[in-house]
Motif scaffolding. Sequence first.
Motif, short mmCIF file in Angstrom:
data_model
loop_
_atom_site.label_atom_id
_atom_site.label_comp_id
_atom_site.label_asym_id
_atom_site.label_seq_id
_atom_site.Cartn_x
_atom_site.Cartn_y
_atom_site.Cartn_z
N TRP A 1 0.83 -1.19 0.00
CA TRP A 1 0.00 0.00 0.00
C TRP A 1 0.87 1.24 0.00
O TRP A 1 1.94 1.27 0.61
CB TRP A 1 -0.92 -0.01 1.21
CG TRP A 1 -2.16 -0.83 0.98
CD1 TRP A 1 -3.34 -0.39 0.46
CD2 TRP A 1 -2.34 -2.22 1.25
NE1 TRP A 1 -4.24 -1.42 0.39
CE2 TRP A 1 -3.66 -2.56 0.86
CE3 TRP A 1 -1.53 -3.23 1.77
CZ2 TRP A 1 -4.17 -3.83 0.99
CZ3 TRP A 1 -2.03 -4.50 1.90
CH2 TRP A 1 -3.34 -4.80 1.50
N SER B 1 -9.76 1.98 4.41
CA SER B 1 -8.37 2.41 4.17
C SER B 1 -7.63 1.41 3.28
O SER B 1 -6.61 1.74 2.68
CB SER B 1 -7.62 2.58 5.49
OG SER B 1 -7.45 1.33 6.14
N GLU C 1 -0.14 4.21 1.20
CA GLU C 1 -0.50 5.00 2.38
C GLU C 1 -0.73 4.04 3.54
O GLU C 1 -1.00 2.86 3.33
CB GLU C 1 -1.78 5.81 2.11
CG GLU C 1 -1.69 6.79 0.96
CD GLU C 1 -0.73 7.93 1.22
OE1 GLU C 1 -0.59 8.34 2.39
OE2 GLU C 1 -0.12 8.42 0.25
N PRO C 2 -0.68 4.53 4.77
CA PRO C 2 -0.97 3.65 5.91
C PRO C 2 -2.40 3.11 5.83
O PRO C 2 -3.31 3.80 5.37
CB PRO C 2 -0.82 4.58 7.12
CG PRO C 2 0.03 5.71 6.64
CD PRO C 2 -0.29 5.87 5.18
N ILE C 3 -2.58 1.86 6.27
CA ILE C 3 -3.91 1.24 6.29
C ILE C 3 -4.21 0.74 7.69
O ILE C 3 -3.31 0.49 8.49
CB ILE C 3 -4.02 0.08 5.27
CG1 ILE C 3 -3.01 -1.02 5.59
CG2 ILE C 3 -3.86 0.59 3.84
CD1 ILE C 3 -3.21 -2.30 4.81
N ASN C 4 -5.49 0.56 7.98
CA ASN C 4 -5.93 0.03 9.26
C ASN C 4 -6.03 -1.49 9.15
O ASN C 4 -6.92 -2.00 8.48
CB ASN C 4 -7.29 0.63 9.65
CG ASN C 4 -7.81 0.08 10.96
OD1 ASN C 4 -7.10 -0.62 11.68
ND2 ASN C 4 -9.04 0.40 11.27
#
Length: 186
Positions: A9, A41, A11-14
Amino acid sequence: VVDQGKIAWNEPINVEGQNFDKYISISNNSISVDSDALDSSINTSANLTLIGVEWVYPVIIRNDEVCVDCEILNHTGSNLTFNVSGFSNYTSIEGTRLEINDTTDIQTTLENEIVLFVANYSNMTNEQSITGGGTYCNFSENSTNTWTTPIAMNFNVTSQAYELEKAFYPYGNFSYNITCVTDLEY
């Protein structure tokens, strides 16, 4: 899955409470994510890598259609890395198509009559004929029980296909081979 593909990814993901084993599948030439079942996310931009892809000119497929907004970032050896804007089902295919035929497909040819061999070598994404640069199509046949040295086919600008005419003596059923190659990127 180390030997078949990966997702990175951008971007940061949950990941808390997410069941990746159930909703993400990475297998031979395929990455699928059920983004509706996961945190929103996760349905964001990522770089996907398919491992073991043997295409010369790969095209990315999303949900059984050419992915027009996917960007190939790297294609080295059998690894194919590309960027996606969100998740779905992704796979890849060879980006060129070769359709061959000859006049004996529609009529019987007699001894010493000319047979026209046609190779339609095209780009899968836009159906345009592939020509120019280091592109060529070669023809060989085995009417003497030995494969002949390949002969260059000529590109016909009217039909937008590679063509070669040949007569056979004696008459019979023979096999032929047409091979097309390009050094252009598709």
